[in-house]
Design an enzyme around this catalytic site. Structure first.
Site, PDB file in Angstrom:
ATOM      1  N   LEU A  91      30.857 -35.203  74.589  1.00 16.96           N
ATOM      2  CA  LEU A  91      30.189 -34.470  75.558  1.00 16.96           C
ATOM      3  C   LEU A  91      28.844 -35.157  76.072  1.00 16.96           C
ATOM      4  O   LEU A  91      28.428 -35.192  77.085  1.00 16.96           O
ATOM      5  CB  LEU A  91      29.675 -33.005  74.979  1.00 16.96           C
ATOM      6  CG  LEU A  91      30.909 -32.112  74.941  1.00 16.96           C
ATOM      7  CD1 LEU A  91      30.229 -30.954  73.996  1.00 16.96           C
ATOM      8  CD2 LEU A  91      31.551 -31.448  76.184  1.00 16.96           C
ATOM      9  N   GLY A  92      28.213 -36.029  75.079  1.00 14.41           N
ATOM     10  CA  GLY A  92      27.208 -36.579  75.392  1.00 14.41           C
ATOM     11  C   GLY A  92      26.506 -37.276  74.167  1.00 14.41           C
ATOM     12  O   GLY A  92      27.009 -37.233  73.053  1.00 14.41           O
ATOM     13  N   GLY A 151      19.372 -38.680  70.997  1.00 17.68           N
ATOM     14  CA  GLY A 151      18.752 -39.366  69.926  1.00 17.68           C
ATOM     15  C   GLY A 151      19.015 -39.287  68.577  1.00 17.68           C
ATOM     16  O   GLY A 151      18.920 -39.985  67.755  1.00 17.68           O
ATOM     17  N   ASP A 196      11.386 -31.864  72.213  1.00 16.46           N
ATOM     18  CA  ASP A 196      12.181 -32.681  73.145  1.00 16.46           C
ATOM     19  C   ASP A 196      12.779 -31.467  74.209  1.00 16.46           C
ATOM     20  O   ASP A 196      14.032 -31.556  74.521  1.00 16.46           O
ATOM     21  CB  ASP A 196      13.109 -33.319  72.490  1.00 16.46           C
ATOM     22  CG  ASP A 196      13.750 -34.493  73.210  1.00 16.46           C
ATOM     23  OD1 ASP A 196      13.302 -34.612  74.486  1.00 16.46           O
ATOM     24  OD2 ASP A 196      15.050 -35.249  72.892  1.00 16.46           O
TER      25      ASP A 196
END
Ligand code: NAG
Ligand code: NAG
Ligand code: NAG
Ligand code: NAG
Ligand code: NAG
Ligand code: NAG
Length: 935
Positions: free
Chosen positions: A583-584, A587, A707
């Site tokens: 999906l992605g 970090g 984040d």
């Protein structure tokens, strides 16, 4: 006071022996020095060396000793000789109303001095030992002198030894610091004037038993009083209380109603909240001024002789004495138990609770939902709630509510859901009807009562015929049919939760180990309950059980146990972590979409062994996961479970079908998504604010996200938002922590102080939130490399364009797709409010930024106004209460079918996050901050 001083002086004169004797040379010399220090001493018309014998004007003697000096209002200039305190028999000293300057003389050691006036001069400093040893001092006036200039001076502790002191008047004399507690413990002190100074804080608790008749602490200059002022509620002898024009927060102390002598009460221009205590209306007040506060509830009807000034507040009715509506009265009683927290009641204005923070009404305008989860409430649960007869949902989880649960609440007919988990409730848990969904976990002092003997069995018999778990000890059984892991998780927790409530007194959280699929054997579910009680569970029955009672993602899945998921299950679900399911990447490693046997989707984050967690011990990892898995909020992506297998560390999250906000905001064209309308953006902003507020306010462990950005904000099918990836930074290795921490935030969203120093507070998240707001407004990325250099950084660009603060300039940055054409439209005003909030959140200094609670209270009225039209009515509950678990599963399945068929969705998965996880660039930090500064 001047009149009084003259009288005193004349009185002394009458008592004095006539001036025949030659004056004590020490006294004579002290007076001569005094005259010499003046630049216009001739005004005194003193000559010779025998003040008493020659009967100098303005001087009184007794025998050879000087006992009084009164040189008030003579236009004297110059300085006062420091030898003044040699006048050891002086009882009265009046030098007010001149133009005397320099240092005040020390009075140290003047054991006979009773009354001293220095007010209304130009004295610029006060000696440190000024008040030492003034055993007889009854009254002293220093008002209107710029003492010790800009630094000011703090009240010396010597004052506490002035046992006879009754009047201490220090108005406008540069006193700084806080009001010392010792002033409240001086039994003879009657008059305390502290107005127009720079005092901060509140009225110390010691004042509660003081005998003050007059207290003036109004109009602090610069630093101001902020409260608390509860102590004034005990001061029974007060006649005058002036605290106006400060920033005092909190409530009007109810005890003031017992100050029967009170005549003059000024509390105007503060931040007082809560109601005016009804008992105040019984007092013989001449004046009551409470203008310009945030007072709520009824404006009492005062006595006709009382002059009442009460404009600029939030009373429910303008007419004195008129009651609030029934629901409002009840809600105020309820929130009063928590001390009327300003963050909430600042929106609780007027008489229509349907507009208030945390309140939702039904179509009949009756209060149907109270949702104040994670609102830092401290106090008790009010039995008055029983009067909200239309209440269906009561959500107060994640606060600090103590005391018992009022048994009367179990009789509320409309009630469907009560969530009080993670508070500090105690006493017996009253039995709510079966129809009420309850959650009381995380209240260690709450005694779960034994069930009535007639309570039905926990696991209902199943039509499938497979037997429910029957007995003691650990029993394992086959799972029949395909059951989603998620369903098991939800169902088990529900089951356990119900069980512990019914069967066990004060059960600690169970440990739960789930192995839905072993590589070889059939799916097995094992449950281990501390203390030996255990059960095996047929998973179909679990689903059925859950379908009746469990209804969504906001359920506390596992309170104190673990949810361990086998690696085989995850391998299977992700087709052995195939690239196609990615999906992605962020970090902390790649995120895969997993699909369980029944079609339920999950998101699996595979932590990069080398980069992040390798150095963490397994037990530490467990501990962190245990904490993270407890963090449950409808606007936070839930951690459902985890897996550790050798070097593999995996986290399993709920899957949000609409993906990241960044897609909808920046890539909708390419991905053929519908651009988000403004009202959607508003709702998303509020969702994120609520999630972040919860994260920051968690009682047991506050989180800083570090984040926050649109690729970490995921959207549900109804486009409601949840914040993802919180808490992960804690999993980073210690040594690398600070660097890693810094890198964890993404360039463009980092708060200046965070990027530069690595120092991080919740205010760093507030900054990032502000950046997200600007992205919602402008449709531009925080860092847009397609723009010319000077426009790349969104915050800098925004500040430059809108620096004139003209509303027109805002039009230049609004996302064109929103179609906001002019500054007069309603949408524009809403955008403008959000823009100002964003400016506030992205303030350069952390202390200038608001907290997330403020953001919530700014956004929630806007969202009410702009509620997305097709959103279901259960906004405040956040989850679809009408959906049972099987229905929810169907919905997931349906969305799964959609996305696996369409080529567009396939592309969407491939592109997921490809643009948002910009590599962080340590080298760019310096540039970024020169850029952020340059405006
Ligand atoms: C006022 O300032 C003077 C000189 O700076 C200092 O000696 C004195 O202690 C100060 N007074 C008080 C009451 O702090
Ligand atoms: C405070 O005192 C200064 C002189 O020290 C005077 O100029 C000023 O007007 C006074 N302020 C008030 C509010 O009385
Ligand atoms: C003390 O203050 C009160 C109230 O202002 C006043 O009536 C009284 O005369 C004062 N006493 C002295 C000794 O100044
Ligand atoms: C409910 O409302 C009635 C009438 O306003 C009031 O008398 C009663 O005290 C309330 N009940 C509770 C428990 O506060
Ligand atoms: C819970 O309440 C008790 C008193 O009832 C108190 O002593 C304790 O500190 C509270 N715990 C927390 C976590 O606030
Ligand atoms: C909860 O409130 C009590 C006061 O009732 C306080 O002592 C305690 O520290 C609070 N606990 C937390 C975790 O805020």
């Amino acid at each position: 006071m001047e009149q009084h001083s003259w009288k005193y002086f004349l009185l002394l004169g009458v008592l004095l022996v006539s001036a025949a004797a030659e004056t004590d040379p020490v006294d004579a010399e002290a007076l001569q020095s005094f005259q010499k220090g003046l630049s216009n001493g001739e005004i005194l018309q003193w000559s010779g060396t025998d003040p008493c014998g020659a009967a100098w004007k303005h001087v009184q003697c007794r025998g050879k000793s000087v006992t009084g000096i009164d040189v008030a209002f003579l236009g004297l200039q110059g300085i006062v000789s420091p030898s003044l305190n040699r006048l050891s028999n002086l009882e009265y000293l009046g030098m007010q109303g001149n133009a005397l300057s320099g240092s005040m003389p020390s009075l140290a050691g003047m054991a006979n001095l009773k009354i001293a006036y220095f007010d209304n001069n130009d004295f610029s400093s006060i000696p440190g030992d000024f008040f030492a040893g003034l055993e007889s001092l009854e009254a002293i006036y220093l008002d209107n002198n710029p003492l010790n200039g800009t630094a000011g001076w703090e009240l010396p502790v010597d004052i506490s030894h002035l046992g006879a002191l009754a009047n201490l008047s220090l108005t406008n004399s540069s006193v700084v610091g806080s009001i010392p507690a010792f002033l409240g413990a001086m039994p003879h002190l009657k008059v305390l004037n502290l107005a127009y100074n720079r005092l901060t804080g509140g009225i110390p608790p010691s004042f509660v038993s003081s005998n003050l008749v007059q207290l003036q602490a109004n109009n602090m200059q610069g630093p101001v009083l902020t409260g608390p002022i509860d102590a004034v509620g005990g001061m029974g002898s007060l006649v005058q209380l002036w605290l106006q024009v400060n920033e005092i927060a909190g409530t009007i102390p109810p005890g003031l109603g017992n100050a029967l002598a009170l005549q003059d009460l000024k509390l105007n221009d503060n931040r007082l909240t809560g109601p005016i205590p009804a008992s105040l209306a019984e007092l013989p007040l001449a004046i009551l001024s409470v203008d310009n506060n945030e007072l709520i509830g009824v404006l009492p009807a005062f006595k006709p002789a009382t002059k009442v000034l009460a404009t600029g507040n939030n009373f429910c009715q303008a007419v004195p004495g008129l009651r609030c509506s029934h629901d409002v009265e009840t809600l105020l009683e309820f929130i009063g138990e928590f001390g009327y927290p300003a963050s909430i009641v600042s929106s609780w204005k007027g008489d229509d609770p349907c507009l208030w923070t945390g309140i939702v009404c039904d179509s009949g305008k009756r209060v149907s939902v109270i949702d104040l989860a994670g609102s830092q409430l401290v106090g008790r649960l009010s039995p008055a709630l029983v009067n909200l007869t239309a209440l269906t949902v009561l959500r107060l989880n994640g606060n600090n509510i103590s005391g018992g649960i009022p048994p009367v609440l179990t009789s509320m007919k409309s009630l469907q859901q009560v969530d009080l988990h993670n508070n500090n409730l105690s006493g017996d848990l009253p039995q709510f009807p079966e129809s009420v969904k309850t959650n009381f976990q995380g209240n260690p002092l709450l005694l779960q009562s034994l069930p009535p003997v007639t309570s039905p069995p926990v696991a209902p018999a199943q039509p499938s015929g497979s037997s429910g778990g029957g007995g003691a000890g650990l029993i394992a059984g086959p799972v029949v049919g395909a059951v989603s892991l998620l369903a098991i998780g939800l169902a088990l927790s529900f089951l356990f939760y119900k069980r512990s409530e019914k069967r066990f007194v004060r059960v600690q959280g169970p440990t739960m180990v789930v192995h839905p699929r072993d590589s070889s054997s059939e799916d097995i579910v094992k449950i281990i309950v501390p203390g030996g009680a255990g059960n095996n569970v047929n998973s179909r029955s679990l689903v059925e059980t859950a379908s009746v009672n469990s209804n969504g993602t906001d359920v506390q899945v596992v309170e104190a146990g673990n949810l361990v998921i086998s690696i085989h299950v995850l391998r299977n679900a992700t087709r052995n972590f195939s690239e196609e399911t990615v999906l992605g990447r962020g970090g902390f490693g790649a995120v895969y979409r997993g699909q369980l046997d029944d079609g339920t989707n999950i998101a699996v984050k595979r932590m990069e062994a080398s980069s992040v967690v390798s150095s963490k011990g397994v037990s530490e990892f467990h501990a962190e996961i245990a904490v993270l898995s407890k963090v449950r909020h409808r606007h936070l992506v839930a951690l459902l479970g985890y897996c550790i297998d050798g070097n593999e560390k995996l986290l399993v999250y709920e899957y949000l079908p609409q993906g990241a906000l960044s897609h909808h905001l920046f890539e909708y064209r390419r991905m053929r998504l519908k651009p988000l309308e403004w009202k959607r953006r508003l709702a998303i902003a509020l969702d994120v604010a609520r999630g972040m507020e919860y994260l920051h306010g968690l009682a047991y462990k506050s989180f800083i996200h570090r984040d926050l950005k649109p690729s970490n904000i995921l959207l549900d099918d109804d486009l409601r938002a949840k914040v993802a990836d919180f808490g992960l930074v804690k999993l980073a290795p210690e040594g690398k922590y600070s660097v890693e921490t810094r890198l964890a935030g993404t360039f463009g969203y980092l708060a200046p102080e965070y990027a530069v120093t690595g120092r991080v507070t919740t205010k760093a998240d507030v900054f990032s939130f502000g950046v997200v707001l600007l992205e919602l407004i402008s449709g531009r990325r925080a860092l847009d490399e397609s723009q010319p250099e000077e426009n790349m950084h969104l915050v800098t660009w925004y500040r430059r364009i809108t620096s004139s603060s003209s509303k027109e300039s805002l039009l230049r940055i609004i996302d064109p797709v929103l179609g906001v054409g002019d500054v007069t439209g309603d949408v524009f005003h809403s955008v403008y409010t959000v823009s100002e909030l964003a400016r506030h959140c992205t303030a350069r200094e952390p202390y200038q930024r608001p907290d997330m609670g403020h953001a919530v209270s700014v956004l929630s009225p806007l969202v009410d106004q702009w509620k997305p039209a097709d959103q279901d009515g259960e906004e405040s509950a956040g989850i679809d209460l009408s959906l049972t678990l099987p229905q929810a599963l169907k919905k997931w399945q349906a969305s799964e079918e959609d996305s696996s068929s369409g080529a567009a969705s396939r592309r969407m998965l491939d592109d997921y996050d490809s643009h948002d996880s910009l590599p962080t660039r340590p080298a760019g930090f310096a540039e970024a901050f020169t850029a952020a500064d340059g405006r």
